[in-house]
Write an enzyme that holds these catalytic residues in place. Structure first.
Site, PDB file in Angstrom:
ATOM      1  N   ASP A  38      45.722  52.332  21.307  1.00 31.20           N
ATOM      2  CA  ASP A  38      44.673  52.150  20.294  1.00 31.20           C
ATOM      3  C   ASP A  38      44.665  53.301  19.287  1.00 31.20           C
ATOM      4  OD1 ASP A  38      43.867  49.755  21.311  1.00 31.20           O
ATOM      5  OD2 ASP A  38      42.243  50.579  22.515  1.00 31.20           O
ATOM      6  N   GLU A 115      27.607  43.334  27.909  1.00 32.92           N
ATOM      7  CA  GLU A 115      28.348  42.489  28.851  1.00 32.92           C
ATOM      8  C   GLU A 115      29.590  43.221  29.324  1.00 32.92           C
ATOM      9  OE1 GLU A 115      29.596  39.030  26.698  1.00 32.92           O
ATOM     10  OE2 GLU A 115      27.554  38.523  26.085  1.00 32.92           O
ATOM     11  N   LYS A 117      33.450  43.797  29.641  1.00 31.90           N
ATOM     12  CA  LYS A 117      34.611  43.341  28.871  1.00 31.90           C
ATOM     13  C   LYS A 117      35.682  42.969  29.890  1.00 31.90           C
ATOM     14  CE  LYS A 117      37.678  44.440  25.078  1.00 31.90           C
ATOM     15  NZ  LYS A 117      38.940  44.189  25.790  1.00 31.90           N
ATOM     16  N   GLU A 179      36.961  33.817  29.591  1.00 34.61           N
ATOM     17  CA  GLU A 179      38.096  34.633  29.978  1.00 34.61           C
ATOM     18  C   GLU A 179      38.597  34.142  31.336  1.00 34.61           C
ATOM     19  OE1 GLU A 179      38.482  36.794  27.497  1.00 34.61           O
ATOM     20  OE2 GLU A 179      39.935  38.255  28.256  1.00 34.61           O
ATOM     21  N   LYS A 319      34.869  51.079  25.358  1.00 33.76           N
ATOM     22  CA  LYS A 319      35.866  51.101  26.421  1.00 33.76           C
ATOM     23  C   LYS A 319      35.539  52.136  27.484  1.00 33.76           C
ATOM     24  CE  LYS A 319      39.782  49.463  25.669  1.00 33.76           C
ATOM     25  NZ  LYS A 319      40.729  48.513  25.170  1.00 33.76           N
ATOM     26  N   CYS A 416      63.384  52.402  63.016  1.00 35.68           N
ATOM     27  CA  CYS A 416      64.265  52.224  64.180  1.00 35.68           C
ATOM     28  C   CYS A 416      65.722  52.544  63.881  1.00 35.68           C
ATOM     29  CB  CYS A 416      64.135  50.800  64.718  1.00 35.68           C
ATOM     30  SG  CYS A 416      64.803  49.551  63.600  1.00 35.68           S
ATOM     31  N   CYS A 431      63.894  44.611  58.074  1.00 33.74           N
ATOM     32  CA  CYS A 431      64.438  45.121  59.322  1.00 33.74           C
ATOM     33  C   CYS A 431      64.364  43.947  60.281  1.00 33.74           C
ATOM     34  CB  CYS A 431      63.588  46.279  59.844  1.00 33.74           C
ATOM     35  SG  CYS A 431      64.016  46.709  61.538  1.00 33.74           S
ATOM     36  N   CYS A 436      61.875  46.692  66.789  1.00 37.57           N
ATOM     37  CA  CYS A 436      61.516  47.806  65.898  1.00 37.57           C
ATOM     38  C   CYS A 436      60.081  48.271  66.169  1.00 37.57           C
ATOM     39  CB  CYS A 436      61.661  47.373  64.444  1.00 37.57           C
ATOM     40  SG  CYS A 436      61.035  48.594  63.280  1.00 37.57           S
TER      41      CYS A 436
HETATM   42  S1  IVH Z   1      33.366  38.568  22.572  1.00 35.65           S
HETATM   43  C1  IVH Z   1      33.462  37.442  18.361  1.00 35.65           C
HETATM   44  N1  IVH Z   1      32.825  39.157  25.040  1.00 35.65           N
HETATM   45  O1  IVH Z   1      38.137  41.074  24.738  1.00 35.65           O
HETATM   46  C2  IVH Z   1      33.384  37.877  19.751  1.00 35.65           C
HETATM   47  N2  IVH Z   1      35.086  39.239  24.334  1.00 35.65           N
HETATM   48  O2  IVH Z   1      39.481  43.018  22.899  1.00 35.65           O
HETATM   49  C3  IVH Z   1      34.660  38.433  20.265  1.00 35.65           C
HETATM   50  N3  IVH Z   1      36.649  39.853  26.084  1.00 35.65           N
HETATM   51  O3  IVH Z   1      39.804  38.844  22.677  1.00 35.65           O
HETATM   52  C4  IVH Z   1      34.840  38.396  21.692  1.00 35.65           C
HETATM   53  N4  IVH Z   1      35.170  40.064  27.688  1.00 35.65           N
HETATM   54  O4  IVH Z   1      39.259  38.063  25.022  1.00 35.65           O
HETATM   55  C5  IVH Z   1      33.792  39.028  24.107  1.00 35.65           C
HETATM   56  N5  IVH Z   1      32.212  39.656  27.232  1.00 35.65           N
HETATM   57  C6  IVH Z   1      33.159  39.509  26.293  1.00 35.65           C
HETATM   58  C7  IVH Z   1      34.519  39.726  26.577  1.00 35.65           C
HETATM   59  C8  IVH Z   1      35.453  39.584  25.553  1.00 35.65           C
HETATM   60  C9  IVH Z   1      36.447  40.130  27.374  1.00 35.65           C
HETATM   61  C10 IVH Z   1      37.957  39.887  25.437  1.00 35.65           C
HETATM   62  C11 IVH Z   1      38.218  38.785  24.474  1.00 35.65           C
HETATM   63  C12 IVH Z   1      38.707  39.483  23.223  1.00 35.65           C
HETATM   64  C13 IVH Z   1      39.046  40.830  23.699  1.00 35.65           C
HETATM   65  C14 IVH Z   1      38.891  41.812  22.579  1.00 35.65           C
END
Ligand code: IVH
Length: 674
Positions: A38, A115, A117, A179, A319, A416, A431, A436
């Site tokens: 990143d 939420e 990720k 997901e 992150k 062994c 093995c 053994c």
């Molecule tokens: S929202 C417009 N919510 O993370 C909204 N994405 O790095 C965009 N992802 O491509 C996505 N958990 O696949 C959203 N709770 C969550 C998520 C989520 C995982 C993924 C998603 C996205 C990627 C971005």
């Protein structure tokens, strides 16, 4: 205008990013951490923003995601499936709010939803008149791959909504985003099974899920334990929810699996606290998450804020701290499994990753070592994800000194000393020495384990002692152990020895299915063992069964039947069986002829959580005694899930599928025939 120096800087960054994207997406083998990636990416974005003439059409910043692969139909998305920009610290979260506040006054008063990720594969699910009609990958965000047939194999995907009765109106057309992930527990079990079968193991849950969903044969997808968690409504007819929080609630009410523990925060400080709470619980999560997503709750406001490139302004990924580090690989150790499979592991210079000191890491198999050219003495990248055993990503080639020898595979067993063999097309080496000691230790450990003979006090350490001291040469010897010999073992007093002998003695009363699961016959776990014990009263009958007869049993296919037949016809096992008979270990089936009422006949149960008055094993025996069947995972074929305290995901999966969840009392009522 940018000068030549900046131009060459941009070119170098593009090259670097392309190279790492290749390692990541194509080879499934990242060389640098996501964080470092990143950093590079952002550097290029900034440079191009400052000097737009540096932006080339093929710059990695101009494409997010992978274009649809050959072999799948293409599905245009109804609206662009956006990505997310990233924040790595608190300041960047405050900066984000600052930026968007300037665009819209309402941001100052806005609530946020936090939420997890999820680290999986994005899927876009289309429902028409409540029926799942189509599903796609994200692809390049505009067009995805049609993976409908594969998605249909996911048990957590509702094929019809609403799954449970609800007053909510179901839109005629609904497009949901979620997901596809693999839970860590399932990932472990999958890799363990692959490892024991001598097959190639997977590197991480995300690649496993993504690979499986993009198989051209749905049967291959179905073999993998993929689950779904949904978090957005992308498009739909009629009135749609106005907030993100309501979206989650509605998705859940319609029967979609959604991530647990999503919270609404009214201030940014609360958001930061919430992030911290996720970081603290990171090691306990059932799935891999690489951060949290912070979303403006008001969807209209979020929409109004617009997008930058492919990233919406109304949400940001915050992150988790990077969990990739480098350390020295001091030595490649070798582990001997129960089936004799030899697996390499890395013995490391201890290093801290995500708050845990790591001393060992998985190296998967010998092919992996060869492909990556990992050498003893190398500096290596280590990754720890959730509480998954850490694994080696690969060597830091720039740090390699000239005198390291390429690793050569062992040709003898470390336990062994017998020559190792490569069997058929399997990637592993084995093995094959039946005597053994390392295999014997694992066999005894498995034999005595909870799901098998359940011998308390007989774990791997004691198994090692018994084998080292020459007291036990096979599992039948456990039943011939003399009290005096056990008392003289290191760390054993009178009491401990008495207890062990007693526990072994008591295990003679275990029913046939337990013994069958304990013997370590390939592909015979507790479910197949119970299926066998339903058909055969004792080992004599089973030993007399032909392969064709075994194949006729429901739940037993050709491969499993052959494995069982071969096991019962190998001379070494026949000797073991005779020894067991002589030692009085010759159990009968628990499936009574007629005296126990078969009230649970043809019902399938799944057990989860802690039951008030019996262990799960006891519950299993009780169910089986009354003609019921117990399996490990919930499916549409499950009749009841019996849940105790702290039930796992099985209970929620049951409600997703509309399978009744009952408690111990209700189970007793069923057994009683009411
Ligand atoms: S929202 C417009 N919510 O993370 C909204 N994405 O790095 C965009 N992802 O491509 C996505 N958990 O696949 C959203 N709770 C969550 C998520 C989520 C995982 C993924 C998603 C996205 C990627 C971005």
């Amino acid at each position: 205008m940018a000068d030549a120096k900046l131009e060459s800087k941009a070119r170098a960054l593009r090259e670097e990013i392309r190279k790492h994207s290749y390692h990541y997406y194509v080879e499934n083998a990242p060389v640098i951490s996501d964080y470092e990636f990143d950093q590079l990416f952002n550097e290029l974005v900034e440079l191009e923003e400052k000097y737009p003439d540096l932006r080339t059409p093929d710059s990695p910043t101009q494409r997010v995601g992978t274009p649809p692969a050959e072999g799948f139909e293409r599905i245009p998305h109804p609206v662009p499936i956006l990505s997310l920009s990233n924040a790595y610290d608190e300041q960047e979260i405050y900066d984000w709010r600052e930026r968007i506040s300037k665009l819209d006054d309402r941001v100052a008063e806005a609530d946020f939803v936090v939420e997890p990720k999820l680290d999986g594969l994005t899927v876009v699910l289309h429902y028409e008149n409540g029926v799942f009609v189509r599903g796609a990958t994200r692809g390049d965000g505009e067009v995805g791959e049609d993976i409908t047939a594969n998605l249909k194999t996911l048990r957590s995907l509702p094929l019809r909504i609403p799954l449970v009765e609800t007053d909510l109106p179901v839109p005629d057309r609904l497009v949901v985003r979620g997901e596809a992930i693999i839970y860590l527990e399932d990932f472990y079990a999958l890799n363990k099974a692959l490892e024991e079968a001598g097959q190639r193991t997977y590197v991480n849950p995300r690649n496993t899920a993504s690979g499986a969903l993009r198989q051209l044969d749905p049967a291959l997808t179905a073999e993998r334990p993929i689950r779904l968690l949904c978090y957005a409504i992308v498009d739909g007819d009629g009135e749609l929810p106005e907030t993100q929080f309501a979206t989650i609630e509605i998705l859940q009410a319609l029967g979609f699996p959604v991530p647990a523990d999503i919270r609404l925060c009214s201030t940014l400080d609360e958001v930061i606290n919430e992030y911290q709470r996720w970081v603290d619980r990171r090691g306990e999560l059932q799935y891999e998450a690489d951060g949290v997503v912070v979303k403006i709750n008001d969807l209209e406001l979020s929409d109004a804020l617009g997008v930058v490139g492919k990233d919406p302004r109304g949400a940001i990924a915050y992150k988790f701290p990077a969990q990739v580090v480098t350390t020295s690989l001091n030595e490649i150790g070798l582990n001997v499994g129960r089936t004799g499979v030899i697996t390499p592991y890395a013995i490391l210079e201890p290093v801290e990753v995500g708050g845990v000191t790591v001393r060992q890491a998985t190296l998967h198999n010998f092919d992996f070592i060869a492909e990556k050219d990992i050498r003893e003495g190398d500096r290596v990248y280590i990754k720890r994800a959730g509480d998954v055993i850490p694994y080696v990503i690969g060597p830091v080639l720039e740090a390699r000194s000239g005198d390291l020898e390429p690793y050569s595979m062992p040709d003898t067993c470390p336990a062994c000393g017998e020559a190792l063999e490569k069997i058929d097309a399997e990637v592993a080496v084995f093995c094959v020495n039946p005597g053994c000691p390392a295999q014997l230790v694992r066999n005894i450990e498995h034999f005595a384990s909870r799901g098998a003979m359940d011998i308390e006090g007989l774990g791997i350490k004691v198994a090692e002692l018994l084998v080292e001291q020459g007291l036990v040469a096979d599992v039948a010897d456990l039943y011939l152990l003399e009290l005096d010999a056990v008392r003289s073992l290191e760390g054993f007093g009178e009491k401990r020895a008495d207890n062990l002998i007693e526990a072994i003695d008591e295990s003679r009363a275990q029913p046939l299915s337990r013994l069958l699961a304990a013997l370590g016959i390939r592909n015979v776990g507790s479910t197949v063992a119970s299926d066998l014990a339903r058909h055969y009263k004792n080992l004599d009958q089973l030993m007399a069964a032909s392969q064709e007869e075994l194949e006729k049993i429901e739940g037993i296919g050709e491969v499993v039947a052959k494995g069982i037949f071969d096991w019962f016809h190998s001379p070494a096992n026949l000797r073991l069986l005779e020894k067991m008979r002589a030692a009085g270990l010759w159990p009968q089936t628990q499936y009574a002829d007629s005296d126990v009422p078969q009230t649970l006949e043809s019902l399938t149960f799944v057990l989860t959580g802690t039951l008030p008055s019996m262990t799960r094993q006891e519950a299993r025996t009780r169910i089986e005694m009354h003609g019921g069947r117990v399996t490990g995972s919930v499916s549409s074929k499950t009749d009841y899930v019996v849940a105790g305290r702290s039930p796992g995901s099985k209970a929620s999966k049951a409600s997703d599928l509309g399978v009744p969840v009952i408690d111990e009392g209700e189970l007793e009522a069923l057994i009683g025939g009411t």
